[in-house]
Design a protein around this motif. Structure first.
Motif, PDB file in Angstrom:
ATOM      1  N   ARG A  93       1.023  -1.173   0.047  1.00 41.24           N
ATOM      2  CA  ARG A  93      -0.222  -0.063  -0.121  1.00 41.24           C
ATOM      3  C   ARG A  93       0.748   1.306   0.203  1.00 41.24           C
ATOM      4  O   ARG A  93       0.230   2.372  -0.293  1.00 41.24           O
ATOM      5  CB  ARG A  93      -1.025  -0.008   1.247  1.00 41.24           C
ATOM      6  CG  ARG A  93      -2.209  -1.098   1.287  1.00 41.24           C
ATOM      7  CD  ARG A  93      -3.258  -0.783   0.376  1.00 41.24           C
ATOM      8  NE  ARG A  93      -4.056   0.658   0.881  1.00 41.24           N
ATOM      9  CZ  ARG A  93      -4.461   1.537  -0.030  1.00 41.24           C
ATOM     10  NH1 ARG A  93      -4.464   1.615  -1.153  1.00 41.24           N
ATOM     11  NH2 ARG A  93      -5.134   2.571   0.699  1.00 41.24           N
ATOM     12  N   HIS A 115      -6.872  -0.017   9.737  1.00 43.52           N
ATOM     13  CA  HIS A 115      -7.640  -1.051   8.716  1.00 43.52           C
ATOM     14  C   HIS A 115      -7.673  -2.348   9.047  1.00 43.52           C
ATOM     15  O   HIS A 115      -6.812  -2.886   9.679  1.00 43.52           O
ATOM     16  CB  HIS A 115      -6.914  -0.790   7.471  1.00 43.52           C
ATOM     17  CG  HIS A 115      -7.096   0.471   6.853  1.00 43.52           C
ATOM     18  ND1 HIS A 115      -6.304   1.636   7.165  1.00 43.52           N
ATOM     19  CD2 HIS A 115      -8.259   1.150   6.036  1.00 43.52           C
ATOM     20  CE1 HIS A 115      -6.777   2.628   6.434  1.00 43.52           C
ATOM     21  NE2 HIS A 115      -7.474   2.336   5.787  1.00 43.52           N
ATOM     22  N   ARG A 271     -10.763   2.719 -10.614  1.00 46.39           N
ATOM     23  CA  ARG A 271     -10.429   2.912  -9.198  1.00 46.39           C
ATOM     24  C   ARG A 271     -11.916   2.951  -8.579  1.00 46.39           C
ATOM     25  O   ARG A 271     -13.016   3.928  -9.163  1.00 46.39           O
ATOM     26  CB  ARG A 271      -9.816   4.089  -8.793  1.00 46.39           C
ATOM     27  CG  ARG A 271      -8.334   3.987  -8.795  1.00 46.39           C
ATOM     28  CD  ARG A 271      -7.939   3.465  -7.824  1.00 46.39           C
ATOM     29  NE  ARG A 271      -8.436   3.489  -6.434  1.00 46.39           N
ATOM     30  CZ  ARG A 271      -8.461   2.638  -5.310  1.00 46.39           C
ATOM     31  NH1 ARG A 271      -7.865   1.721  -5.470  1.00 46.39           N
ATOM     32  NH2 ARG A 271      -8.805   3.024  -4.085  1.00 46.39           N
ATOM     33  N   SER A 273     -14.541   3.451  -5.259  1.00 45.40           N
ATOM     34  CA  SER A 273     -14.730   3.950  -3.725  1.00 45.40           C
ATOM     35  C   SER A 273     -15.907   3.449  -3.488  1.00 45.40           C
ATOM     36  O   SER A 273     -16.931   3.714  -4.313  1.00 45.40           O
ATOM     37  CB  SER A 273     -14.672   5.330  -3.636  1.00 45.40           C
ATOM     38  OG  SER A 273     -13.249   5.825  -3.793  1.00 45.40           O
ATOM     39  N   ARG A 275     -19.007   3.261  -0.239  1.00 44.53           N
ATOM     40  CA  ARG A 275     -19.246   4.023   1.068  1.00 44.53           C
ATOM     41  C   ARG A 275     -20.819   3.397   1.617  1.00 44.53           C
ATOM     42  O   ARG A 275     -21.578   3.016   0.720  1.00 44.53           O
ATOM     43  CB  ARG A 275     -19.412   5.377   1.084  1.00 44.53           C
ATOM     44  CG  ARG A 275     -18.253   6.087   0.608  1.00 44.53           C
ATOM     45  CD  ARG A 275     -17.224   6.228   1.814  1.00 44.53           C
ATOM     46  NE  ARG A 275     -15.982   6.949   1.424  1.00 44.53           N
ATOM     47  CZ  ARG A 275     -14.940   6.564   0.690  1.00 44.53           C
ATOM     48  NH1 ARG A 275     -14.763   5.355   0.337  1.00 44.53           N
ATOM     49  NH2 ARG A 275     -13.898   7.279   0.327  1.00 44.53           N
ATOM     50  N   GLY A 292      -9.782  -3.373  -0.052  1.00 42.72           N
ATOM     51  CA  GLY A 292      -9.755  -3.377   1.282  1.00 42.72           C
ATOM     52  C   GLY A 292     -10.465  -2.102   1.924  1.00 42.72           C
ATOM     53  O   GLY A 292     -10.951  -1.123   0.992  1.00 42.72           O
TER      54      GLY A 292
HETATM   55  P1  5GP Z   1     -11.158   5.509  -0.849  1.00 42.90           P
HETATM   56  O1  5GP Z   1     -12.576   5.143  -1.264  1.00 42.90           O
HETATM   57  O2  5GP Z   1     -11.004   6.946  -0.337  1.00 42.90           O
HETATM   58  O3  5GP Z   1      -9.982   5.399  -1.851  1.00 42.90           O
HETATM   59  O4  5GP Z   1     -10.771   4.434   0.210  1.00 42.90           O
HETATM   60  C1  5GP Z   1     -11.432   4.306   1.307  1.00 42.90           C
HETATM   61  C2  5GP Z   1     -10.886   3.421   2.327  1.00 42.90           C
HETATM   62  O5  5GP Z   1     -10.365   2.039   1.777  1.00 42.90           O
HETATM   63  C3  5GP Z   1      -9.578   3.854   2.742  1.00 42.90           C
HETATM   64  O6  5GP Z   1      -9.415   3.565   4.157  1.00 42.90           O
HETATM   65  C4  5GP Z   1      -8.410   3.334   2.224  1.00 42.90           C
HETATM   66  O7  5GP Z   1      -7.317   3.230   2.804  1.00 42.90           O
HETATM   67  C5  5GP Z   1      -8.892   2.098   1.714  1.00 42.90           C
HETATM   68  N1  5GP Z   1      -8.701   1.413   0.659  1.00 42.90           N
HETATM   69  C6  5GP Z   1      -9.031   2.094  -0.655  1.00 42.90           C
HETATM   70  N2  5GP Z   1      -8.526   1.362  -1.655  1.00 42.90           N
HETATM   71  C7  5GP Z   1      -7.906   0.233  -1.099  1.00 42.90           C
HETATM   72  C8  5GP Z   1      -7.138  -0.911  -1.886  1.00 42.90           C
HETATM   73  O8  5GP Z   1      -7.031  -0.900  -2.949  1.00 42.90           O
HETATM   74  N3  5GP Z   1      -6.857  -1.575  -0.999  1.00 42.90           N
HETATM   75  C9  5GP Z   1      -6.971  -1.729   0.300  1.00 42.90           C
HETATM   76  N4  5GP Z   1      -6.358  -2.675   1.247  1.00 42.90           N
HETATM   77  N5  5GP Z   1      -7.679  -0.798   0.866  1.00 42.90           N
HETATM   78  C10 5GP Z   1      -8.124   0.274   0.192  1.00 42.90           C
END
Ligand code: 5GP
Ligand code: MN
Length: 321
Positions: A93, A115, A271, A273, A275, A292
């Motif tokens: 990461r 996490h 990518r 996201s 929620r 994750g």
């Molecule tokens: P965001 O949607 O803001 O990119 O990520 C939301 C949460 O999920 C954040 O806490 C981020 O660290 C975790 N996260 C996002 N993408 C990944 C990924 O590809 N792998 C892992 N292990 N965690 C992720």
């Protein structure tokens, strides 16, 4: 136990490399900077590393300009540094590139994160998914190290807490997060100023991108999916980081339980996201795609045709609702 172990270990070392995760946010950046300031006050020699450009909304943080990238790192002698990874729990990461991961091979490794863990990693790991932000853990560590929390440290920690709790609105907001916030404010943090930097500093280009993104909304069975294409970014003069937090908006509706944002990063590569509200665990959805995160906020990268990806996401999310 891990907190004391980390504190004792830090006391006996001098050189530290504090690393954030890629696609950094204010929690990983604020945590790294707060620890950086604290280690300096302890007379140590810390370096802060972020693979990517630091986010625009973090530019107000004290010493944000001190971050180095991997190119600079390669020119430094870091063989005797201790690596401290914050707000993520694996070197993959910090950087996805396996050739770059080799740079850290011979270093002692400390992991501080909130996490869910996939694979145990590091020589000392302190991982507590029940804590709302990594910056709250760094706050505990700094106090255990007996370093006075000054205003610079407090601002960095507060920024992490503010972003990860959505300014104390998300389901992870608890008594402890408000106690820590109150202590940090008493050190000189101006909460409304930090809120404005983090949540009300959009460029007009980003605002126009938002308007277009909302029009892509598809909604089914309490699930909303938004899409941002590369073309939309270009058309509005926006960059990669500008769509951050758009995913939060569909949750304004009482009917929407899960919100997804797909951001095109390459042809047939997105990518993602995700929620959710209350007890809906979207970390398991992200993990099923190799990503994750937390119960209510997770992410992953998915390759494939967009229509198929959306169908697959709708199907998988409906299964857990
Ligand atoms: P965001 O949607 O803001 O990119 O990520 C939301 C949460 O999920 C954040 O806490 C981020 O660290 C975790 N996260 C996002 N993408 C990944 C990924 O590809 N792998 C892992 N292990 N965690 C992720
Ligand atoms: Mn975090």
């Amino acid at each position: 136990m891990s907190l004391q172990a980390i504190s004792d270990f830090i006391y006996h070392q001098n050189n530290f490399l504090i690393a954030t995760h890629y696609n950094p946010d204010a929690d990983t950046i604020g945590s790294a900077l707060a620890l950086y300031h604290a280690l300096k006050l302890l007379g140590k020699n810390p370096v802060v590393l972020c693979k990517d450009k630091t986010p625009k909304d973090c530019q107000f943080l004290p010493s944000i300009g001190d971050f180095i990238n991997l190119d600079t790192l390669k020119s430094l002698n870091i063989s005797d540094h201790v690596l401290i990874i914050v707000d993520c729990n694996h070197i993959n990461r910090v950087t996805r590139d396996e050739n770059e991961q080799f740079l850290f091979n011979n270093m002692k490794k400390i992991v501080i994160d909130h996490h869910e863990i996939v694979n145990p990693y590091g020589d000392i790991a302190w991982i507590d998914p029940s804590v709302p932000s990594t910056s709250m853990m760094i706050y505990e560590l700094i106090k255990t190290l007996n370093v006075e929390v000054n205003k610079d440290i407090a601002v960095c920690l507060y920024a992490g807490l503010c972003i990860d709790t959505g300014n104390f609105r998300h389901d992870n907001t608890n008594a402890q997060s408000l106690i820590v916030a109150s202590e940090l404010i008493s050190k000189g943090v101006n909460p409304s100023k930090v809120y404005r930097y983090l949540f009300e500093s959009w460029s007009i280009q980003k605002f126009r991108l938002f308007k277009e993104t909302i029009q892509t909304l598809e909604e089914e069975s309490g699930i909303a999916i938004l899409t941002v294409t590369k073309q939309m970014l270009e058309r509005n003069g926006c960059d990669d980081e500008d769509s951050g937090n758009f995913v939060d908006f569909p949750k304004k509706s009482v009917s929407i339980k899960v919100s997804v944002l797909l951001k095109e990063i390459d042809k047939d590569k997105y990518r993602v996201s995700i929620r959710s509200k209350e007890d809906i665990n979207v970390a398991q959805i992200a993990m099923s795609y190799g990503g994750g995160g937390h119960k209510n906020a997770a992410g992953c990268t998915i390759e494939g045709k967009i229509d198929y990806i959306k169908k697959d996401l709708f199907r998988k999310i409906k299964n857990i609702l």
